[in-house]
Design a protein around this motif. Structure first.
Motif, PDB file in Angstrom:
ATOM      1  N   UNK A  24       0.776  -1.239   0.000  1.00 17.54           N
ATOM      2  CA  UNK A  24       0.000   0.000   0.000  1.00 17.54           C
ATOM      3  C   UNK A  24       0.806   1.287   0.000  1.00 17.54           C
ATOM      4  N   UNK A  25       2.126   1.197   0.026  1.00 14.64           N
ATOM      5  CA  UNK A  25       2.903   2.444   0.110  1.00 14.64           C
ATOM      6  C   UNK A  25       3.024   3.172  -1.218  1.00 14.64           C
ATOM      7  N   UNK A  26       2.547   2.536  -2.277  1.00 19.43           N
ATOM      8  CA  UNK A  26       2.742   3.111  -3.605  1.00 19.43           C
ATOM      9  C   UNK A  26       2.201   4.528  -3.729  1.00 19.43           C
ATOM     10  N   UNK A  27       0.975   4.737  -3.287  1.00 20.51           N
ATOM     11  CA  UNK A  27       0.355   6.055  -3.448  1.00 20.51           C
ATOM     12  C   UNK A  27       1.142   7.139  -2.735  1.00 20.51           C
ATOM     13  N   UNK A  28       1.510   6.866  -1.482  1.00 21.46           N
ATOM     14  CA  UNK A  28       2.246   7.865  -0.702  1.00 21.46           C
ATOM     15  C   UNK A  28       3.589   8.169  -1.357  1.00 21.46           C
ATOM     16  N   UNK A  29       4.229   7.118  -1.845  1.00 23.60           N
ATOM     17  CA  UNK A  29       5.550   7.319  -2.448  1.00 23.60           C
ATOM     18  C   UNK A  29       5.432   8.092  -3.760  1.00 23.60           C
ATOM     19  N   UNK A  30       4.405   7.788  -4.510  1.00 22.67           N
ATOM     20  CA  UNK A  30       4.235   8.522  -5.779  1.00 22.67           C
ATOM     21  C   UNK A  30       4.052  10.000  -5.521  1.00 22.67           C
ATOM     22  N   UNK A  31       3.280  10.302  -4.497  1.00 25.74           N
ATOM     23  CA  UNK A  31       3.093  11.724  -4.200  1.00 25.74           C
ATOM     24  C   UNK A  31       4.341  12.330  -3.596  1.00 25.74           C
ATOM     25  N   UNK A  32       5.027  11.512  -2.798  1.00 25.98           N
ATOM     26  CA  UNK A  32       6.267  12.004  -2.193  1.00 25.98           C
ATOM     27  C   UNK A  32       7.250  12.402  -3.293  1.00 25.98           C
ATOM     28  N   UNK A  33       7.210  11.679  -4.405  1.00 27.54           N
ATOM     29  CA  UNK A  33       8.106  12.009  -5.522  1.00 27.54           C
ATOM     30  C   UNK A  33       7.882  13.433  -6.009  1.00 27.54           C
ATOM     31  N   UNK A  34       6.620  13.862  -5.964  1.00 25.11           N
ATOM     32  CA  UNK A  34       6.304  15.227  -6.352  1.00 25.11           C
ATOM     33  C   UNK A  34       6.985  16.224  -5.418  1.00 25.11           C
ATOM     34  N   UNK A  35       6.880  15.972  -4.130  1.00 23.19           N
ATOM     35  CA  UNK A  35       7.520  16.853  -3.144  1.00 23.19           C
ATOM     36  C   UNK A  35       9.039  16.853  -3.327  1.00 23.19           C
ATOM     37  N   UNK A  36       9.577  15.663  -3.594  1.00 20.85           N
ATOM     38  CA  UNK A  36      11.030  15.549  -3.762  1.00 20.85           C
ATOM     39  C   UNK A  36      11.492  16.330  -4.994  1.00 20.85           C
ATOM     40  N   UNK A  37      10.696  16.233  -6.026  1.00 21.88           N
ATOM     41  CA  UNK A  37      11.042  16.931  -7.265  1.00 21.88           C
ATOM     42  C   UNK A  37      11.151  18.432  -7.027  1.00 21.88           C
ATOM     43  N   UNK A  38      10.197  18.929  -6.231  1.00 23.16           N
ATOM     44  CA  UNK A  38      10.237  20.363  -5.924  1.00 23.16           C
ATOM     45  C   UNK A  38      11.578  20.743  -5.301  1.00 23.16           C
ATOM     46  N   UNK A  39      12.170  19.791  -4.590  1.00 24.81           N
ATOM     47  CA  UNK A  39      13.472  20.042  -3.970  1.00 24.81           C
ATOM     48  C   UNK A  39      14.616  19.564  -4.845  1.00 24.81           C
ATOM     49  N   UNK A  40      14.309  19.257  -6.088  1.00 23.50           N
ATOM     50  CA  UNK A  40      15.352  18.875  -7.019  1.00 23.50           C
ATOM     51  C   UNK A  40      15.846  17.437  -6.869  1.00 23.50           C
ATOM     52  N   UNK A  41      15.095  16.632  -6.156  1.00 16.97           N
ATOM     53  CA  UNK A  41      15.510  15.232  -5.998  1.00 16.97           C
ATOM     54  C   UNK A  41      14.632  14.357  -6.882  1.00 16.97           C
ATOM     55  N   UNK A  42      15.229  13.721  -7.868  1.00 17.79           N
ATOM     56  CA  UNK A  42      14.418  12.817  -8.680  1.00 17.79           C
ATOM     57  C   UNK A  42      14.837  11.377  -8.376  1.00 17.79           C
ATOM     58  N   UNK A  43      13.870  10.526  -8.340  1.00 16.41           N
ATOM     59  CA  UNK A  43      14.164   9.142  -7.962  1.00 16.41           C
ATOM     60  C   UNK A  43      13.520   8.176  -8.949  1.00 16.41           C
ATOM     61  N   UNK A  44      14.017   6.967  -8.930  1.00 19.08           N
ATOM     62  CA  UNK A  44      13.355   5.875  -9.646  1.00 19.08           C
ATOM     63  C   UNK A  44      12.584   5.102  -8.577  1.00 19.08           C
TER      64      UNK A  44
END
Ligand SMILES: Cc1ncc(C[n+]2csc(CCOP(=O)(O)OP(=O)(O)O)c2C)c(N)n1
Ligand code: SF4
Lengths: 587, 288
Positions: free
Chosen positions: A489-509
């Protein structure tokens, strides 16, 4: 205004929190808005804090965040419990006439709306409608058309008579008018509506729906939070398709009944949560050894023992992978979203019958109680395919009998899959047993037969690995040096977290894994990344252990085991912290 | 079902490994006769067996069968019957299997009243694990685990069944071949849960509850003209009478409505469509 609105109603268990929240969530969904709900609830029926939270946006929402914009607080505790999530500008709707709320202090910067919920409800026809008055007040704050609420009230109270519906509509209007007349504050919100059509359902319901779609006809279970909803969903619906739900006397019985039904040829399922899985473990081996197709759902909750029955955890993974004495082949799937609960349920039945094995569906509390909106096409019934595997009909039985003319339920075939025939079919009479057996299903201690049968059963897994697609779900930047892996079930939270990370210039796979066994080989992905982080809701990192085992390397871990699911913004911070730490280490 | 079925059609080609003289031989023969006499054949019969010497019965008979884990045979049988009510479902096991580890399931299977037959081979000892006391062992019974008696009263399975609302409660003796077969046959014919406790002596580990003992002490209710098995009070008296051993149909509820019938379980659930049900989108639309 922010893109999403976070709304909650909280009070004591027994205050009608759940149904009020659901009315609002449905109103939003019918107004063409996406909704993601979550619940804080305690393991008691009356008393104790409970809250229903709704996150809504025009765009799809897949997780919760650590922020609350509008709170309907029926008790002081509701405010206390949510203080962390409230922020400057948050609106708290409460009834200052209520004795326990008279001393409520609205924290600095927040907006308190004192609305006489009970008195207004009485004006509309009865104090019982005070929550609906509050909904009306919330509509005023959020600038949400109250007509959309009307439909929800109709759906909820229609069965009780038109006058009840009308009274409730009136209650909502009184709430809205009170806010409009008494507060001239300009609120930041405007919940626009769209023409989109959505359905709103939770993971337990999606599992039940998937089961019916897949032709499940028999379900037996014993009530346990948070799996009970699966049984409640199926009850009254499965009968329409000639099926049945039996509430068993315990989980030992539940799994054995389901096993019996499966032997008789039905697609059968049972569902439970941690303590019940422990009891069912006794029968795992029997299911596997007799090569009976069975779907076993574990809606995980906080353990060990009775733990925290109403809280989130993904702590049963090892149990599902290794539970039971001896060694048995099995499949373990873990749906990653509410809609995947549907798809994985369908897949589970096909895998169970194709390979004649137990298939575990590892859902969890966060999925089970989360209601989420989807376009109905996401549950595409036309796409449901049913594969019953090597079922031998009456006319074909002769092809599968021994020299002495007897049907061979455990025949050693190249792919490990034996023929299967259902009782009632002439010429197919056979036995099977949990004792080691030969091709005819008869007990043996012959060393060669033993080895052959063990190999045969394990060969089914090899066959499945070859024939099926065990790919993970991939998101983000495939070339990133940072690989984040999660399961369930962590997929949704992580997908959104990626958005927050991107704002800080962190991109992840990000690789989200719905198959625990067999599972995708992540070795290449792990080797290609500088940083590998496994995210899961348990303390010891059970899935991280598997990744390390498979890829023969160490990974970093983010573990949450406080009983609350990951929140997207929180998770983004966690990721940054872990990456930051390692940056320090490498510096 | 074919009328030419003979009871030997229910025999498998496996030679039983029971001790010569074991009561289970007679119990099994009676079950096979009863099945044949009621017009069943191996292909429409499903036998679920427990664990114990008694539980080996499924191996020695020929039918669709499952030999499960200790104490859980009844739930398996219930699942089989629910999924295909056309099958004749018979569950068999020992007193340890049924009244000890499986006691919970026993009580609930009785009250659930599924149309099936449950035969317990009661030898008042654990045979397969080599002679420990069982739940039906007498209080002063000395075994490897009860050197000076069990210090507990034996379970009265018939009383348990009556208290749980049993609709067919009977007892037989495996070596009284004809009566035993007849009683099992009546259990099969009973609409509902037909429960037969069979005295099935263990010649190896129990030298108290022997053939001689049962032969000498057994009272056949069929010999008592005044006994009416539909009379609850008479049944209660017989069941609570600890001075005698009885055989016969002790209680029969003439108004028994089997669970499968009251639940509307009539379909063979093995048949399902190739894809989702035609109206499956309705299931989705409910969530609008
Ligand atoms: C869970 C479990 N516990 C214990 C055993 C060991 N065991 C096998 S048979 C048996 C007792 C059988 O007694 P009964 O049911 O009276 O049958 P009998 O052998 O006397 O016919 C036990 C305890 C087991 N197989 N499984
Ligand atoms: S040990 Fe007793 S019950 Fe088991 S086979 Fe021998 S005589 Fe029968």
């Amino acid at each position: 205004m922010p893109e999403d609105l976070n709304w909650a109603i909280g009070g004591e268990a027994g205050d009608g929190i759940d149904s009020t929240g659901k009315i609002f969530a449905q109103a939003l969904s019918r107004a063409g808005r996406h909704v993601f709900t979550s619940k804080d609830f305690a393991s008691r029926i009356r008393g104790g804090y409970t809250a229903y939270k709704v996150r809504t946006s025009v765009d799809r929402v897949e997780s919760v965040v650590d922020r609350l914009d509008i709170l309907i607080a029926l008790t002081q505790r509701t405010v206390d419990e949510n203080l962390d999530e409230l922020h400057e500008g948050s609106v708290i709707i409460y009834d200052g006439e209520r004795t326990t709320m008279q001393d409520l202090e609205i924290p600095e910067g927040m907006i308190g709306l004192d609305v006489p919920l009970k008195s207004l409800a009485e004006d509309a026809g009865g104090a019982i409608m005070r929550n609906v008055v509050a909904l009306g007040a919330a509509c005023a704050v959020a600038d949400f058309p109250i007509e959309n609420l009307d439909e929800s009230l109709q759906k909820r109270f229609g069965g009780k008579g038109e006058s009840i519906v009308e009274n409730n509509k009136e209650a909502a209007r009184l709430g809205r008018e009170y806010v409009r007349e008494n507060y001239d504050h300009e609120f930041d919100y405007e919940l626009e509506t769209t023409d989109a059509d959505y359905v709103l359902l939770n993971g337990d319901e999606a599992i039940g729906m998937g089961a019916i779609a897949a032709g499940c006809r028999f379900y037996s279970g014993y009530p346990i939070t948070p799996a009970t909803n699966v049984m409640e969903y199926l009850t009254g619906r499965i009968e329409r398709y000639g099926g049945a739900v039996i509430q068993a006397e315990d989980e030992l019985s539940a799994i054995n009944m389901a096993l019996g039904a499966a032997r008789a040829g039905a697609r059968a399922m049972t569902a439970t949560s941690g303590p019940g899985i422990d009891l069912m473990t006794e029968t795992f081996g029997l299911v596997a050894t007799t090569e009976t197709p069975l779907v076993i759902v574990d809606v995980m909750r906080s353990g060990p023992s009775t733990g925290m029955p109403t809280k989130q955890e993904q702590g049963d993974l090892n149990m599902l992978l290794y539970g039971g004495h001896g060694e048995i082949p099995r499949f373990v799937l873990a749906p990653t979203t509410v809609s995947e609960c549907f798809h994985k349920a369908v897949e589970a039945f096909n895998l169970a019958e194709k390979y004649q094995t137990p298939v575990f569906l590892a859902a969890d509390l966060a999925l089970a109680v989360t209601e989420q909106t989807f376009p109905p096409e996401e549950f595409d019934m036309d796409a449901v395919e049913i594969d019953r595997g090597n079922v031998v009909s009456e006319g074909q039985i002769d092809e599968w009998v021994s020299e002495s003319g007897q049907f061979q339920p455990h025949l050693e075939t190249e792919d490990g899959i034996s023929p299967r025939t259902f009782p009632g079919n002439a010429g197919g009479a056979h036995m099977t047993t949990g004792l080691e057996h030969d091709a005819l299903g008869r007990r043996t201690e012959d060393t060669d037969v033993r080895v052959d049968q063990v190999d045969k059963r394990n060969r089914k897994v090899e066959t499945a690995i070859e024939r099926e697609d065990w790919s993970p779900r991939e998101f983000g930047d495939a070339d990133s040096d940072t690989l984040i892996i999660s399961w369930g079930s962590n997929e949704g939270a992580m997908r959104e977290a990626m958005g927050f990370l991107e704002e800080d210039g962190v991109s992840v796979r990000f690789v989200s894994v719905p198959y625990i066994f067999p599972r995708p080989d992540l070795t290449d992905a792990v080797e290609a990344a500088d940083e590998v982080i496994v995210v899961e809701c348990n303390a010891t990192g059970q899935f991280a252990d598997l990744v390390e085992h498979d890829a023969l390397t160490r990974v970093k871990r983010i573990n949450k085991y406080d009983g609350v699911r990951f929140k997207a913004d929180e998770l983004a911070e966690d990721v940054k912290r872990v990456l930051g730490e390692s940056a320090e280490v490498t510096a | 079902m074919s009328s030419q079925v003979r009871f030997t059609d229910f025999k498998s080609d496996k030679q039983p490994t029971w001790c010569p003289g074991c009561g289970d031989f007679g119990t099994m023969n009676g079950m096979m006769k009863a099945l044949a006499n009621t017009g069943n054949d191996p292909d429409n019969t499903f036998i679920v067996a427990g664990i114990g010497c008694s539980g080996k019965i499924g191996t020695y008979m020929h039918s669709y069968a499952l030999h499960g884990v200790h104490g859980r045979a009844l739930p398996v049988g219930i699942g089989v019957k629910a999924a295909n009510p056309n099958l004749e479902v018979m569950v068999a096991g020992g007193d340890g299997d049924g009244y000890s580890i499986g006691a919970g399931h026993f009580v609930h299977a009785v009250r659930r009243n599924m149309d099936m037959t449950y035969v317990v081979m009661d030898n008042r000892i654990y045979g397969l694990t080599k002679g420990q006391f069982s739940p039906t062992s007498r209080e002063d019974f000395e075994t490897s685990t009860s050197p000076d008696g069990t210090h507990q009263a034996p379970v009265n399975p018939l009383a348990l069944a009556l208290a749980a609302g049993g609709t067919f409660i009977a007892q037989s003796f495996s070596s009284d071949a004809q009566r035993h077969a007849q009683i099992v046959q009546e259990a099969i014919e009973h609409p509902g849960f037909g429960f037969v406790n069979v005295y099935s002596p263990c010649v190896t580990f129990n030298d108290v509850d022997t053939y001689d003992y049962f032969r000498d002490s057994l009272v056949d209710l069929a010999d008592d003209e005044d006994y009416d098995s539909t009379d609850y009070d008479q049944a209660k008296e017989v069941i609570l009478d600890s001075d005698k051993e009885y055989q016969g149909v002790i209680y029969r509820d003439e108004n028994s409505v089997p669970y499968n019938e009251s639940m509307g379980l009539t379909e063979n659930m093995s048949e399902i469509p190739d894809g989702a049900p035609e109206d499956a989108m309705d299931l989705v639309r409910e969530f609008y």
